[in-house]
Design a protein around this motif. Structure first.
Motif, short mmCIF file in Angstrom:
data_model
loop_
_atom_site.label_atom_id
_atom_site.label_comp_id
_atom_site.label_asym_id
_atom_site.label_seq_id
_atom_site.Cartn_x
_atom_site.Cartn_y
_atom_site.Cartn_z
N LYS A 106 0.84 -1.20 0.00
CA LYS A 106 0.00 0.00 0.00
C LYS A 106 0.88 1.25 0.00
N SER A 109 2.52 1.71 -3.39
CA SER A 109 1.58 2.15 -4.43
C SER A 109 1.12 3.60 -4.21
N ARG A 110 1.18 4.09 -2.97
CA ARG A 110 0.78 5.48 -2.68
C ARG A 110 1.86 6.50 -3.06
N THR A 112 3.62 6.31 -6.06
CA THR A 112 4.02 6.06 -7.46
C THR A 112 4.01 7.32 -8.35
N SER A 167 9.06 3.32 -5.40
CA SER A 167 7.74 3.59 -5.97
C SER A 167 7.83 4.37 -7.29
N ASN A 190 -2.91 2.41 -9.17
CA ASN A 190 -2.54 1.80 -7.90
C ASN A 190 -3.32 0.52 -7.58
N TYR A 194 2.70 -4.07 -8.71
CA TYR A 194 3.86 -3.23 -9.07
C TYR A 194 4.23 -3.44 -10.55
N ASN A 197 1.37 -2.63 -13.11
CA ASN A 197 1.27 -1.17 -13.23
C ASN A 197 2.36 -0.64 -14.16
#
Ligand code: CMC
Length: 427
Positions: A106, A109-110, A112, A167, A190, A194, A197
């Motif tokens: 988390k 992904s926050r 990125t 990230s 998100n 990983y 994306n």
């Protein structure tokens, strides 16, 4: 009793040096008192016999073909883990619990997205710039955008810088690709893993939906895992050396990227594809091999400084390579057939067998990346993306070590002895 070695200096003085034992691998002679005791330096260009630091992150036995991250064999990680979990392991030293894994994913992904101003930074580059040239510049520039995580003596700053790097690196790598192809940048998603994306940021267009193929996502995730760390190689040693002066982590990672760019290191998988293009056809393989044996050029993707046996990463990547070619129906593609022919010949040719030259991971990763439609110029960028976690883990280990010193090698000076300046009109 602890081991020591005794040196006889010019038949007179004896110098006793301690021998340090690791948990695995070669013992090392501790030469820290050598210069004081002998008045000499040691000489080891290319660090062939020198351990430059103590580390708990990665272990390689080149003779046995073993690679462990924090004690876990690479084969087990490639089979059972995923890249972000491996990142956690490399940074923190242990595999995460379920809760720790979810929290880590988390947080990564926050982080990125990149600062909007950074997108303008890209526009200063020529469209035909090599993506690595952009990557090295943009990553170095992160220090200008994230000034609240530059104090390396502050553990919180270090933690945030590590998250930011892991990230944002895929976002920056994809931006390098999109910019050089005249394509609009894609915002990260998100909700994806990983690696999925990253594929989305690389290949999605605003005109239609893009769903990453799970077989290809797995293959790329494996490439990331296999390239995540490799102990004290040229780029990691560069990161450590740059960081030893107290430089900020973004600048240190940019230094690592610069070192990785060379064809003897991260540029090898790019060189493999260029070589395949030059050979052109299976019918030219025999004459190409003659040139290798006459030492006109090297067979790219073969040989390794440390592995004198099959690189364990290469065996895994070979398997992945076949999976990807099958998934994409490319088994009969002439370029891949050519690569397989080269592999077959080299594995049986006495020149390679006697020198213990086996295909390395880059031989196969180049083929996989090419099958994924990733252009050759992006190969080293992908390597840099995956290796960022290794670099930052080593940087963090070094900064956290209370005995850390600035790196300052010595030299054997063979230049002119003292001479006096001559005026330009009299030379
Ligand atoms: N093709 C032909 N001959 C080779 C090759 C090759 N790829 N690699 C080494 N040799 C020969 C070399 O000429 C020497 O022969 P001799 O003993 O007769 O003089 C012998 O093998 C030993 O080579 P070396 O140069 O002393 O080995 P090294 O440890 O210094 O070099 C290397 C390692 C990776 C730089 C080298 O093998 C090479 O240039 N390979 C091609 C580039 C490549 O694929 N690099 C990727 C490395 S893996 C990615 C990474 O971890 O960064």
């Amino acid at each position: 009793m602890s081991k020591t070695i005794k040196l006889n200096i010019e038949g007179k003085d004896e110098l006793e040096l301690p021998v340090l034992e690791g948990t695995l691998g070669n013992d090392v002679v501790d030469i820290r008192t050598f210069t004081k005791g002998s008045g000499m330096f040691t000489f080891d260009p290319g660090f062939v016999s020198t351990a430059s630091c103590e580390s708990k992150i990665t272990f390689i036995d080149g003779e046995k073909g073993q690679l462990y991250y924090r004690g876990y064999p690479i084969e087990q990680l490639a089979e059972n883990s995923d890249y972000l979990e491996v990142c956690y392991l490399l940074i923190y030293g242990e595999l995460p619990t379920k809760e720790e894994k979810a929290k880590f994913e988390k947080t990564v992904s926050r982080h990125t997205m990149v600062h909007e101003q950074l997108t303008w930074f890209f526009r200063g580059f020529r469209r035909d710039a090599h993506p690595m040239a952009m990557m090295v510049g943009v990553v170095g520039a992160l220090a200008a955008f994230y000034q609240d995580s530059l104090d390396i003596s502050n553990p919180e700053h270090r933690k945030v810088a590590i998250y930011r790097l892991i990230s944002k690196i895929p976002t920056i790598a994809a931006m390098c690709y999109r910019y050089s192809n005249g394509l609009p940048f894609n915002f990260p998603r998100n909700d994806l893993s990983y690696t999925a994306n990253f594929m989305h940021m690389m290949f999605a267009t605003p005109c239609e939906d893009y769903e990453p193929n799970p077989v290809l996502v797995k293959a790329l995730d494996r490439i990331f895992i296999l390239h995540a760390d490799h102990e004290q190689n040229a780029s990691t040693s560069t990161v450590r050396l740059a960081g030893s002066s107290g430089a900020n982590p973004f600048a240190c990672i940019a230094a690592g990227i610069a070192s990785l760019w060379g064809p003897a290191h991260g540029g090898a998988n790019e060189a493999v594809l260029k070589m395949l293009a030059e050979i052109g056809d299976v019918s030219n393989v025999a004459s190409f091999m003659e040139g290798v044996k006459e030492r006109k050029y090297r067979l790219m993707g073969f040989g390794h400084r440390v592995y004198r046996n099959m690189d364990p990463r290469a065996s895994i990547m070979r398997e992945t390579c076949y999976e990807v070619l099958k998934e994409l129906g490319l088994e009969d593609d002439p370029r891949f057939k050519l690569a397989m022919e080269l592999e077959k010949i080299a594995l049986n040719d006495p020149y390679f067998v006697e020198r213990k030259l086996y295909p390395n991971v880059d031989f196969y990763s180049g083929i996989v990346l090419s099958a994924l439609d990733i252009p050759v110029s992006m190969f080293t960028v992908i390597f840099a993306l995956a290796r960022t976690v290794g670099w930052i883990s080593h940087w963090h280990e070094m900064i956290s070590d209370p005995n850390q010193k600035i790196g300052r090698p010595r030299q054997l000076y063979t230049g002119p002895t003292r001479r006096d300046f001559v005026d330009v009109n009299k030379r």
